[in-house]
Design a protein around this motif. Structure first.
Motif, mmCIF file in Angstrom:
data_model
loop_
_atom_site.group_PDB
_atom_site.id
_atom_site.type_symbol
_atom_site.label_atom_id
_atom_site.label_comp_id
_atom_site.label_asym_id
_atom_site.label_seq_id
_atom_site.Cartn_x
_atom_site.Cartn_y
_atom_site.Cartn_z
ATOM 1 N N VAL A 1 0.890 -1.161 0.000
ATOM 2 C CA VAL A 1 0.000 0.000 0.000
ATOM 3 C C VAL A 1 0.925 1.207 0.000
ATOM 4 O O VAL A 1 1.708 1.405 0.934
ATOM 5 N N GLU A 2 0.849 1.982 -1.082
ATOM 6 C CA GLU A 2 1.906 2.960 -1.331
ATOM 7 C C GLU A 2 1.345 4.362 -1.557
ATOM 8 O O GLU A 2 0.283 4.531 -2.161
ATOM 9 N N GLU A 3 2.113 5.318 -1.112
ATOM 10 C CA GLU A 3 1.805 6.730 -1.338
ATOM 11 C C GLU A 3 1.785 7.029 -2.837
ATOM 12 O O GLU A 3 2.642 6.543 -3.583
ATOM 13 N N ILE B 1 9.891 4.660 -8.789
ATOM 14 C CA ILE B 1 8.579 4.000 -8.784
ATOM 15 C C ILE B 1 8.770 2.500 -8.774
ATOM 16 O O ILE B 1 8.046 1.759 -8.136
ATOM 17 N N GLU B 2 9.746 2.059 -9.540
ATOM 18 C CA GLU B 2 10.003 0.619 -9.597
ATOM 19 C C GLU B 2 11.371 0.381 -10.224
ATOM 20 O O GLU B 2 11.903 1.232 -10.930
ATOM 21 N N TYR B 3 11.905 -0.805 -9.931
ATOM 22 C CA TYR B 3 13.080 -1.299 -10.658
ATOM 23 C C TYR B 3 12.629 -2.418 -11.587
ATOM 24 O O TYR B 3 11.768 -3.218 -11.230
ATOM 25 N N ILE C 1 5.974 13.555 -13.262
ATOM 26 C CA ILE C 1 6.130 13.086 -14.631
ATOM 27 C C ILE C 1 7.149 11.943 -14.631
ATOM 28 O O ILE C 1 8.146 11.996 -13.906
ATOM 29 N N GLU C 2 6.852 10.906 -15.427
ATOM 30 C CA GLU C 2 7.655 9.678 -15.358
ATOM 31 C C GLU C 2 8.688 9.593 -16.461
ATOM 32 O O GLU C 2 8.439 10.045 -17.581
ATOM 33 N N CYS C 3 9.817 8.974 -16.159
ATOM 34 C CA CYS C 3 10.740 8.614 -17.230
ATOM 35 C C CYS C 3 11.454 7.311 -16.884
ATOM 36 O O CYS C 3 11.449 6.875 -15.735
HETATM 37 P P1 AMP Z 1 4.745 -0.402 -11.993
HETATM 38 O O1 AMP Z 1 4.174 -1.739 -12.355
HETATM 39 O O2 AMP Z 1 5.329 -0.324 -10.632
HETATM 40 O O3 AMP Z 1 5.564 0.142 -13.114
HETATM 41 O O4 AMP Z 1 3.525 0.621 -12.003
HETATM 42 C C1 AMP Z 1 2.780 0.838 -13.181
HETATM 43 C C2 AMP Z 1 2.481 2.297 -13.294
HETATM 44 O O5 AMP Z 1 1.673 2.708 -12.188
HETATM 45 C C3 AMP Z 1 3.692 3.203 -13.227
HETATM 46 O O6 AMP Z 1 4.317 3.320 -14.453
HETATM 47 C C4 AMP Z 1 3.077 4.503 -12.766
HETATM 48 O O7 AMP Z 1 2.485 5.185 -13.850
HETATM 49 C C5 AMP Z 1 1.992 4.032 -11.841
HETATM 50 N N1 AMP Z 1 2.476 4.066 -10.445
HETATM 51 C C6 AMP Z 1 3.099 3.083 -9.776
HETATM 52 N N2 AMP Z 1 3.398 3.474 -8.527
HETATM 53 C C7 AMP Z 1 2.975 4.742 -8.401
HETATM 54 C C8 AMP Z 1 2.987 5.702 -7.339
HETATM 55 N N3 AMP Z 1 3.496 5.413 -6.143
HETATM 56 N N4 AMP Z 1 2.460 6.908 -7.579
HETATM 57 C C9 AMP Z 1 1.926 7.209 -8.783
HETATM 58 N N5 AMP Z 1 1.856 6.352 -9.811
HETATM 59 C C10 AMP Z 1 2.367 5.125 -9.628
#
Ligand code: AMP
Ligand code: GLY
Length: 436
Positions: free
Chosen positions: A200-202, A298-300, A207-209
Protein backbone atom coordinates in the motif's frame (compact mmCIF):
# COMPACT_ATOMS: atom_id res chain seq x y z
CA UNK A 1 32.95 -27.83 -29.83
CA UNK A 2 36.03 -26.48 -31.60
CA UNK A 3 35.82 -22.92 -32.79
CA UNK A 4 38.00 -21.79 -35.68
CA UNK A 5 40.84 -19.50 -34.51
CA UNK A 6 39.69 -16.90 -37.06
CA UNK A 7 36.65 -16.42 -34.86
CA UNK A 8 38.41 -16.33 -31.52
CA UNK A 9 37.50 -12.71 -31.13
CA UNK A 10 34.01 -13.14 -32.53
CA UNK A 11 31.07 -14.28 -30.48
CA UNK A 12 28.33 -16.84 -30.70
CA UNK A 13 25.34 -15.22 -29.06
CA UNK A 14 21.95 -16.41 -27.83
CA UNK A 15 19.28 -13.78 -27.20
CA UNK A 16 16.11 -14.82 -25.38
CA UNK A 17 12.78 -13.09 -25.97
CA UNK A 18 10.19 -12.40 -28.62
CA UNK A 19 9.29 -8.71 -28.55
CA UNK A 20 10.24 -5.63 -30.51
CA UNK A 21 12.84 -5.08 -27.79
CA UNK A 22 14.56 -8.29 -28.86
CA UNK A 23 14.23 -7.49 -32.58
CA UNK A 24 15.96 -4.17 -31.90
CA UNK A 25 18.71 -5.85 -29.84
CA UNK A 26 19.17 -8.58 -32.44
CA UNK A 27 19.59 -6.05 -35.25
CA UNK A 28 22.09 -4.07 -33.21
CA UNK A 29 24.14 -7.14 -32.28
CA UNK A 30 24.01 -8.75 -35.72
CA UNK A 31 25.50 -5.64 -37.30
CA UNK A 32 28.65 -6.01 -35.19
CA UNK A 33 31.76 -7.46 -36.85
CA UNK A 34 32.24 -9.37 -33.59
CA UNK A 35 29.02 -11.32 -34.08
CA UNK A 36 29.97 -14.69 -35.48
CA UNK A 37 26.51 -16.19 -35.11
CA UNK A 38 23.31 -15.09 -33.41
CA UNK A 39 20.30 -17.10 -32.30
CA UNK A 40 17.08 -15.43 -31.14
CA UNK A 41 14.53 -17.54 -29.29
CA UNK A 42 11.51 -17.78 -29.25
CA UNK A 43 11.71 -14.75 -31.58
CA UNK A 44 9.12 -13.42 -34.01
CA UNK A 45 8.74 -13.00 -37.79
CA UNK A 46 11.29 -10.18 -37.70
CA UNK A 47 13.99 -12.33 -36.11
CA UNK A 48 13.49 -15.42 -38.27
CA UNK A 49 16.93 -15.01 -39.86
CA UNK A 50 18.31 -15.91 -36.42
CA UNK A 51 15.80 -18.64 -35.52
CA UNK A 52 16.81 -22.00 -34.03
CA UNK A 53 16.48 -24.99 -36.33
CA UNK A 54 15.11 -27.21 -33.56
CA UNK A 55 12.34 -26.93 -30.98
CA UNK A 56 13.41 -25.66 -27.56
CA UNK A 57 11.33 -24.90 -24.50
CA UNK A 58 13.01 -21.68 -23.43
CA UNK A 59 11.41 -21.87 -19.98
CA UNK A 60 13.22 -25.16 -19.33
CA UNK A 61 16.62 -24.16 -17.99
CA UNK A 62 18.18 -27.62 -18.54
CA UNK A 63 17.18 -27.63 -22.22
CA UNK A 64 18.56 -24.13 -22.59
CA UNK A 65 21.84 -24.99 -20.92
CA UNK A 66 22.20 -28.02 -23.23
CA UNK A 67 21.60 -25.80 -26.25
CA UNK A 68 24.22 -23.32 -25.05
CA UNK A 69 26.79 -26.08 -24.53
CA UNK A 70 26.08 -27.87 -27.83
CA UNK A 71 26.32 -24.69 -29.89
CA UNK A 72 29.39 -23.22 -28.22
CA UNK A 73 27.50 -20.08 -27.22
CA UNK A 74 29.75 -17.54 -25.51
CA UNK A 75 27.28 -14.76 -24.69
CA UNK A 76 23.74 -15.15 -23.37
CA UNK A 77 21.53 -12.05 -23.41
CA UNK A 78 18.25 -12.36 -21.55
CA UNK A 79 15.55 -9.98 -22.84
CA UNK A 80 12.57 -10.43 -20.47
CA UNK A 81 12.49 -10.64 -16.67
CA UNK A 82 10.84 -13.99 -16.15
CA UNK A 83 13.83 -16.28 -16.79
CA UNK A 84 15.99 -14.01 -14.61
CA UNK A 85 13.54 -14.08 -11.70
CA UNK A 86 13.26 -17.87 -12.07
CA UNK A 87 17.02 -18.30 -11.75
CA UNK A 88 18.25 -19.01 -15.28
CA UNK A 89 21.53 -17.20 -14.57
CA UNK A 90 22.14 -19.14 -11.34
CA UNK A 91 21.52 -22.38 -13.21
CA UNK A 92 24.09 -21.43 -15.87
CA UNK A 93 26.61 -20.32 -13.25
CA UNK A 94 26.39 -23.69 -11.51
CA UNK A 95 26.70 -25.70 -14.72
CA UNK A 96 30.21 -27.21 -14.97
CA UNK A 97 30.36 -26.73 -18.75
CA UNK A 98 29.20 -23.10 -18.68
CA UNK A 99 31.83 -21.58 -16.44
CA UNK A 100 33.07 -19.26 -19.21
CA UNK A 101 29.65 -18.22 -20.48
CA UNK A 102 29.18 -14.45 -20.43
CA UNK A 103 25.68 -13.42 -19.39
CA UNK A 104 23.79 -10.13 -19.63
CA UNK A 105 21.21 -10.38 -16.85
CA UNK A 106 21.38 -10.65 -13.05
CA UNK A 107 21.04 -13.78 -10.94
CA UNK A 108 17.82 -14.58 -9.06
CA UNK A 109 18.88 -12.55 -6.02
CA UNK A 110 19.51 -9.43 -8.13
CA UNK A 111 16.35 -10.08 -10.14
CA UNK A 112 14.31 -9.78 -6.94
CA UNK A 113 14.54 -6.02 -7.50
CA UNK A 114 11.82 -6.64 -10.08
CA UNK A 115 10.44 -9.98 -8.88
CA UNK A 116 9.39 -8.71 -5.45
CA UNK A 117 8.19 -5.16 -4.87
CA UNK A 118 8.41 -5.81 -1.13
CA UNK A 119 12.10 -6.75 -1.52
CA UNK A 120 12.83 -3.71 -3.70
CA UNK A 121 11.03 -1.33 -1.33
CA UNK A 122 12.98 -2.66 1.66
CA UNK A 123 16.20 -2.44 -0.40
CA UNK A 124 15.54 1.23 -1.17
CA UNK A 125 14.75 1.94 2.46
CA UNK A 126 17.98 0.22 3.60
CA UNK A 127 20.06 2.27 1.19
CA UNK A 128 18.33 5.64 1.53
CA UNK A 129 17.09 5.69 -2.07
CA UNK A 130 14.16 8.10 -2.55
CA UNK A 131 10.87 6.32 -3.24
CA UNK A 132 7.20 6.45 -2.25
CA UNK A 133 6.41 5.48 1.35
CA UNK A 134 4.79 2.07 1.55
CA UNK A 135 3.67 -0.72 3.85
CA UNK A 136 3.32 -4.37 2.95
CA UNK A 137 0.41 -6.56 4.06
CA UNK A 138 -0.13 -10.32 3.74
CA UNK A 139 -3.56 -11.75 2.98
CA UNK A 140 -3.70 -12.84 6.64
CA UNK A 141 -3.47 -9.17 7.70
CA UNK A 142 -6.58 -8.16 5.76
CA UNK A 143 -8.40 -6.44 8.63
CA UNK A 144 -5.34 -4.33 9.37
CA UNK A 145 -4.85 -3.54 5.66
CA UNK A 146 -8.49 -2.44 5.31
CA UNK A 147 -8.21 -0.11 8.28
CA UNK A 148 -4.91 1.25 6.93
CA UNK A 149 -6.19 2.08 3.43
CA UNK A 150 -9.28 3.79 4.82
CA UNK A 151 -7.26 6.32 6.77
CA UNK A 152 -4.62 6.75 4.02
CA UNK A 153 -4.43 9.95 1.94
CA UNK A 154 -6.04 9.55 -1.51
CA UNK A 155 -5.18 8.55 -4.15
CA UNK A 156 -3.46 5.46 -2.78
CA UNK A 157 -1.58 2.87 -4.82
CA UNK A 158 -1.95 -0.90 -4.32
CA UNK A 159 0.72 -3.14 -5.81
CA UNK A 160 1.03 -6.90 -6.11
CA UNK A 161 4.36 -7.95 -4.63
CA UNK A 162 5.19 -10.46 -7.39
CA UNK A 163 5.42 -10.39 -11.19
CA UNK A 164 2.05 -9.53 -12.72
CA UNK A 165 3.00 -8.70 -16.33
CA UNK A 166 2.65 -4.97 -15.65
CA UNK A 167 -0.95 -5.34 -14.47
CA UNK A 168 -0.55 -5.60 -10.70
CA UNK A 169 -0.82 -1.88 -9.88
CA UNK A 170 -4.12 -0.25 -8.87
CA UNK A 171 -4.42 3.50 -8.36
CA UNK A 172 -7.40 4.08 -6.07
CA UNK A 173 -9.07 7.47 -5.75
CA UNK A 174 -11.41 6.73 -2.84
CA UNK A 175 -11.29 4.53 0.27
CA UNK A 176 -14.03 2.38 -1.30
CA UNK A 177 -11.92 1.85 -4.43
CA UNK A 178 -9.03 0.83 -2.20
CA UNK A 179 -11.21 -1.71 -0.34
CA UNK A 180 -12.44 -3.06 -3.69
CA UNK A 181 -8.80 -3.19 -4.78
CA UNK A 182 -7.86 -5.34 -1.80
CA UNK A 183 -10.72 -7.66 -2.78
CA UNK A 184 -9.26 -8.01 -6.26
CA UNK A 185 -6.03 -9.24 -4.69
CA UNK A 186 -7.39 -11.39 -1.91
CA UNK A 187 -10.99 -12.42 -2.73
CA UNK A 188 -10.96 -12.63 -6.51
CA UNK A 189 -7.23 -13.54 -6.48
CA UNK A 190 -6.88 -11.75 -9.82
CA UNK A 191 -3.10 -11.77 -9.65
CA UNK A 192 -2.75 -15.26 -8.17
CA UNK A 193 0.28 -15.90 -5.98
CA UNK A 194 1.85 -12.58 -7.12
CA UNK A 195 -0.87 -10.76 -5.15
CA UNK A 196 -0.58 -12.73 -1.91
CA UNK A 197 1.41 -9.79 -0.51
CA UNK A 198 0.24 -6.25 -1.34
CA UNK A 199 2.12 -2.98 -1.00
CA UNK A 200 0.00 0.00 0.00
CA UNK A 201 1.91 2.96 -1.33
CA UNK A 202 1.80 6.73 -1.34
CA UNK A 203 0.74 8.23 -4.70
CA UNK A 204 3.51 10.25 -6.38
CA UNK A 205 2.30 13.12 -8.51
CA UNK A 206 4.75 14.02 -11.26
CA UNK A 207 6.13 13.09 -14.63
CA UNK A 208 7.66 9.68 -15.36
CA UNK A 209 10.74 8.61 -17.23
CA UNK A 210 12.68 5.40 -17.75
CA UNK A 211 16.38 5.42 -16.89
CA UNK A 212 18.64 2.58 -17.99
CA UNK A 213 22.00 1.64 -16.49
CA UNK A 214 24.00 -1.16 -18.03
CA UNK A 215 26.04 -2.64 -15.17
CA UNK A 216 29.11 -4.86 -15.02
CA UNK A 217 29.13 -5.68 -11.30
CA UNK A 218 31.27 -2.63 -10.42
CA UNK A 219 30.73 0.10 -12.99
CA UNK A 220 27.88 1.19 -15.20
CA UNK A 221 27.04 3.26 -18.26
CA UNK A 222 23.82 5.18 -18.52
CA UNK A 223 21.98 4.53 -21.76
CA UNK A 224 19.77 7.25 -23.27
CA UNK A 225 16.69 8.06 -21.21
CA UNK A 226 13.17 7.58 -22.53
CA UNK A 227 9.56 8.28 -21.72
CA UNK A 228 7.04 5.51 -22.18
CA UNK A 229 3.34 6.04 -22.93
CA UNK A 230 1.55 3.40 -20.88
CA UNK A 231 -2.14 4.16 -21.28
CA UNK A 232 -3.96 2.78 -24.28
CA UNK A 233 -5.91 5.96 -25.13
CA UNK A 234 -5.08 9.39 -26.47
CA UNK A 235 -4.18 11.93 -23.80
CA UNK A 236 -3.08 9.17 -21.37
CA UNK A 237 -6.55 7.75 -20.83
CA UNK A 238 -7.90 4.21 -20.60
CA UNK A 239 -6.27 1.01 -19.46
CA UNK A 240 -2.60 0.48 -18.73
CA UNK A 241 -0.64 -1.43 -21.39
CA UNK A 242 2.89 -2.71 -21.79
CA UNK A 243 3.61 0.60 -23.54
CA UNK A 244 2.09 2.28 -26.61
CA UNK A 245 5.16 4.23 -27.62
CA UNK A 246 8.28 6.01 -26.42
CA UNK A 247 10.27 9.20 -26.84
CA UNK A 248 14.04 9.44 -26.31
CA UNK A 249 15.20 11.73 -24.86
CA UNK A 250 12.25 13.39 -23.14
CA UNK A 251 13.25 17.09 -23.05
CA UNK A 252 12.56 17.34 -19.29
CA UNK A 253 15.39 14.85 -18.63
CA UNK A 254 17.90 17.67 -18.37
CA UNK A 255 21.56 17.31 -17.48
CA UNK A 256 20.75 18.51 -13.93
CA UNK A 257 17.95 15.97 -13.47
CA UNK A 258 20.12 13.15 -14.80
CA UNK A 259 22.95 14.10 -12.43
CA UNK A 260 20.53 14.04 -9.52
CA UNK A 261 19.23 10.63 -10.63
CA UNK A 262 22.77 9.24 -10.86
CA UNK A 263 23.85 10.67 -7.53
CA UNK A 264 20.74 9.88 -5.48
CA UNK A 265 19.51 6.73 -7.18
CA UNK A 266 21.75 4.91 -9.66
CA UNK A 267 25.01 4.98 -7.69
CA UNK A 268 23.40 4.17 -4.30
CA UNK A 269 21.50 1.30 -5.96
CA UNK A 270 24.66 -0.24 -7.41
CA UNK A 271 26.55 0.36 -4.20
CA UNK A 272 23.70 -1.29 -2.29
CA UNK A 273 23.74 -4.30 -4.59
CA UNK A 274 27.47 -4.77 -4.16
CA UNK A 275 27.30 -4.33 -0.39
CA UNK A 276 24.70 -7.10 -0.30
CA UNK A 277 26.96 -9.42 -2.28
CA UNK A 278 25.04 -9.19 -5.55
CA UNK A 279 27.28 -9.23 -8.65
CA UNK A 280 24.82 -7.36 -10.87
CA UNK A 281 25.69 -7.68 -14.56
CA UNK A 282 22.95 -6.60 -16.88
CA UNK A 283 20.42 -3.88 -17.47
CA UNK A 284 18.96 -2.01 -14.55
CA UNK A 285 15.83 -0.11 -15.58
CA UNK A 286 14.77 2.48 -13.02
CA UNK A 287 11.25 3.84 -13.39
CA UNK A 288 11.50 7.41 -12.10
CA UNK A 289 8.80 9.85 -11.05
CA UNK A 290 10.02 13.46 -11.11
CA UNK A 291 8.12 15.07 -8.26
CA UNK A 292 8.85 18.78 -8.45
CA UNK A 293 12.62 18.71 -8.97
CA UNK A 294 13.11 15.50 -6.99
CA UNK A 295 13.45 12.13 -8.70
CA UNK A 296 11.91 9.16 -6.86
CA UNK A 297 11.92 5.48 -7.76
CA UNK A 298 8.58 4.00 -8.78
CA UNK A 299 10.00 0.62 -9.60
CA UNK A 300 13.08 -1.30 -10.66
CA UNK A 301 13.15 -3.67 -13.60
CA UNK A 302 16.06 -5.97 -14.30
CA UNK A 303 15.87 -5.75 -18.10
CA UNK A 304 15.41 -3.15 -20.80
CA UNK A 305 12.03 -1.52 -21.29
CA UNK A 306 9.74 -2.25 -24.18
CA UNK A 307 8.98 -0.02 -26.17
CA UNK A 308 11.78 2.17 -24.73
CA UNK A 309 14.48 -0.08 -26.26
CA UNK A 310 13.11 0.60 -29.73
CA UNK A 311 13.71 4.33 -29.19
CA UNK A 312 16.95 4.01 -27.16
CA UNK A 313 19.00 1.54 -29.22
CA UNK A 314 18.74 3.37 -32.56
CA UNK A 315 20.40 6.33 -30.80
CA UNK A 316 23.42 4.34 -29.60
CA UNK A 317 26.26 4.55 -32.11
CA UNK A 318 28.71 2.18 -30.40
CA UNK A 319 29.08 -1.42 -31.41
CA UNK A 320 26.28 -2.68 -29.16
CA UNK A 321 27.62 -6.23 -29.01
CA UNK A 322 30.95 -4.89 -27.73
CA UNK A 323 29.12 -2.88 -25.08
CA UNK A 324 27.27 -6.01 -23.92
CA UNK A 325 30.45 -8.10 -23.88
CA UNK A 326 32.13 -5.41 -21.77
CA UNK A 327 29.23 -5.43 -19.29
CA UNK A 328 29.08 -9.21 -19.00
CA UNK A 329 32.84 -9.48 -18.51
CA UNK A 330 33.18 -6.68 -15.94
CA UNK A 331 35.00 -4.28 -18.29
CA UNK A 332 32.72 -1.27 -18.64
CA UNK A 333 35.15 1.15 -16.99
CA UNK A 334 36.24 3.82 -19.44
CA UNK A 335 33.66 2.87 -22.03
CA UNK A 336 32.13 5.95 -23.56
CA UNK A 337 28.73 5.78 -25.12
CA UNK A 338 28.27 7.69 -28.38
CA UNK A 339 24.70 8.90 -28.60
CA UNK A 340 22.91 10.25 -31.65
CA UNK A 341 21.65 13.72 -30.64
CA UNK A 342 18.45 13.31 -32.64
CA UNK A 343 15.12 12.50 -30.99
CA UNK A 344 13.73 9.02 -31.48
CA UNK A 345 9.98 8.47 -31.35
CA UNK A 346 8.51 4.97 -31.40
CA UNK A 347 4.85 4.32 -32.16
CA UNK A 348 3.52 0.86 -31.37
CA UNK A 349 0.95 -0.69 -33.69
CA UNK A 350 -1.42 -2.88 -31.68
CA UNK A 351 -3.98 -5.59 -32.40
CA UNK A 352 -7.67 -4.76 -32.17
CA UNK A 353 -8.92 -5.22 -28.61
CA UNK A 354 -5.54 -4.59 -26.91
CA UNK A 355 -5.01 -4.66 -23.92
CA UNK A 356 -8.22 -6.74 -23.59
CA UNK A 357 -9.42 -9.58 -25.82
CA UNK A 358 -7.20 -9.59 -28.88
CA UNK A 359 -8.26 -9.95 -32.51
CA UNK A 360 -5.47 -12.12 -33.90
CA UNK A 361 -4.39 -13.97 -37.02
CA UNK A 362 -4.92 -11.24 -39.64
CA UNK A 363 -2.56 -10.94 -42.60
CA UNK A 364 -0.43 -7.83 -42.45
CA UNK A 365 0.54 -5.45 -45.25
CA UNK A 366 3.15 -2.72 -45.40
CA UNK A 367 5.85 -4.49 -43.44
CA UNK A 368 8.16 -6.63 -45.51
CA UNK A 369 7.88 -4.73 -48.78
CA UNK A 370 9.27 -1.58 -47.24
CA UNK A 371 12.94 -0.58 -47.22
CA UNK A 372 13.60 1.64 -44.21
CA UNK A 373 15.59 4.86 -44.64
CA UNK A 374 18.62 5.60 -42.42
CA UNK A 375 16.43 7.36 -39.87
CA UNK A 376 13.58 4.82 -39.77
CA UNK A 377 13.21 1.39 -38.14
CA UNK A 378 10.41 -1.16 -38.09
CA UNK A 379 10.66 -3.74 -35.32
CA UNK A 380 8.45 -6.80 -35.13
CA UNK A 381 6.80 -7.79 -31.85
CA UNK A 382 3.69 -10.04 -31.96
CA UNK A 383 4.14 -11.23 -35.54
CA UNK A 384 4.25 -14.72 -36.99
CA UNK A 385 5.07 -15.99 -40.47
CA UNK A 386 2.33 -18.12 -42.06
CA UNK A 387 3.52 -19.23 -45.47
CA UNK A 388 4.28 -16.10 -47.45
CA UNK A 389 2.42 -13.69 -45.16
CA UNK A 390 2.93 -12.25 -41.72
CA UNK A 391 0.00 -12.35 -39.29
CA UNK A 392 -0.53 -10.60 -35.95
CA UNK A 393 -0.24 -12.97 -33.00
CA UNK A 394 0.09 -10.65 -29.98
CA UNK A 395 -1.17 -7.41 -28.44
CA UNK A 396 1.71 -5.24 -29.54
CA UNK A 397 2.59 -6.08 -33.13
CA UNK A 398 5.08 -3.64 -34.65
CA UNK A 399 7.14 -0.74 -33.29
CA UNK A 400 7.82 2.09 -35.76
CA UNK A 401 10.75 4.36 -34.85
CA UNK A 402 11.88 7.55 -36.55
CA UNK A 403 14.91 9.69 -35.70
CA UNK A 404 14.70 13.41 -36.34
CA UNK A 405 16.34 16.57 -35.00
CA UNK A 406 12.89 17.95 -34.28
CA UNK A 407 10.77 16.11 -31.70
CA UNK A 408 7.41 17.02 -33.25
CA UNK A 409 8.68 15.96 -36.66
CA UNK A 410 10.00 12.66 -35.26
CA UNK A 411 6.55 12.05 -33.72
CA UNK A 412 4.70 12.96 -36.93
CA UNK A 413 6.91 10.73 -39.05
CA UNK A 414 6.81 7.83 -36.57
CA UNK A 415 3.01 7.93 -36.70
CA UNK A 416 3.07 8.04 -40.52
CA UNK A 417 5.42 5.02 -40.57
CA UNK A 418 3.20 3.13 -38.10
CA UNK A 419 0.16 3.82 -40.28
CA UNK A 420 1.82 2.10 -43.22
CA UNK A 421 1.40 -1.18 -41.31
CA UNK A 422 -2.09 -2.40 -42.09
CA UNK A 423 -4.14 -5.30 -40.79
CA UNK A 424 -7.70 -5.79 -39.60
CA UNK A 425 -8.22 -4.04 -36.25
CA UNK A 426 -4.77 -2.34 -36.15
CA UNK A 427 -4.53 0.86 -34.11
CA UNK A 428 -1.95 3.08 -32.45
CA UNK A 429 -1.83 6.26 -30.36
CA UNK A 430 -1.57 9.40 -32.47
CA UNK A 431 -0.55 11.89 -29.76
CA UNK A 432 2.92 10.72 -28.70
CA UNK A 433 5.29 13.51 -27.74
CA UNK A 434 2.57 16.15 -27.82
CA UNK A 435 2.75 16.59 -24.04
CA UNK A 436 6.50 17.29 -24.13
P1 AMP B 1 4.74 -0.40 -11.99
O1 AMP B 1 4.17 -1.74 -12.36
O2 AMP B 1 5.33 -0.32 -10.63
O3 AMP B 1 5.56 0.14 -13.11
O4 AMP B 1 3.53 0.62 -12.00
C1 AMP B 1 2.78 0.84 -13.18
C2 AMP B 1 2.48 2.30 -13.29
O5 AMP B 1 1.67 2.71 -12.19
C3 AMP B 1 3.69 3.20 -13.23
O6 AMP B 1 4.32 3.32 -14.45
C4 AMP B 1 3.08 4.50 -12.77
O7 AMP B 1 2.48 5.19 -13.85
C5 AMP B 1 1.99 4.03 -11.84
N1 AMP B 1 2.48 4.07 -10.45
C6 AMP B 1 3.10 3.08 -9.78
N2 AMP B 1 3.40 3.47 -8.53
C7 AMP B 1 2.98 4.74 -8.40
C8 AMP B 1 2.99 5.70 -7.34
N3 AMP B 1 3.50 5.41 -6.14
N4 AMP B 1 2.46 6.91 -7.58
C9 AMP B 1 1.93 7.21 -8.78
N5 AMP B 1 1.86 6.35 -9.81
C10 AMP B 1 2.37 5.13 -9.63
N1 GLY C 1 7.68 -0.07 -20.96
C1 GLY C 1 7.74 -0.47 -19.61
C2 GLY C 1 8.33 -1.78 -19.39
O1 GLY C 1 9.01 -2.33 -20.23
O2 GLY C 1 8.14 -2.30 -18.30
Amino acid sequence: MIISPVFLDAYRVLLLGSGAREHAMAQAMASSPRCQRLWVHPGNAGTEAWALDQPLDWRDTSQLADFVVRNGIQLLVVGPEEPLVKGLVDHCRQHPLLQNLLIVGPDAHGAMLEGSKDFSKAFMQRHGIPTARARTFHAAQRVEAEAYVQQHAMPVVLKADGLAAGKGVLICNTPQEALDGLSQFWTEQKFGEAGAKVLVEEFLDGIECSVFALCDGKDYVLLPTAKDYKRVGEGDTGLNTGGMGAVSPPPFATHELMERIEERIVRPTLHGLRSEGIDYRGFLFVGIMKVGEDPKVIEYNVRMGDPETEAVLPRIKNDFLEVLIAAASGRLRGLELLVDPRFAVTTVVCSGGYPGDLQLGYPMAGLTERDCAEDERLFHAGTKREGSVCVNRGGRVVAATVLDRDLKEAARRSLALAKEIRFEGAFCRTDLGQDL
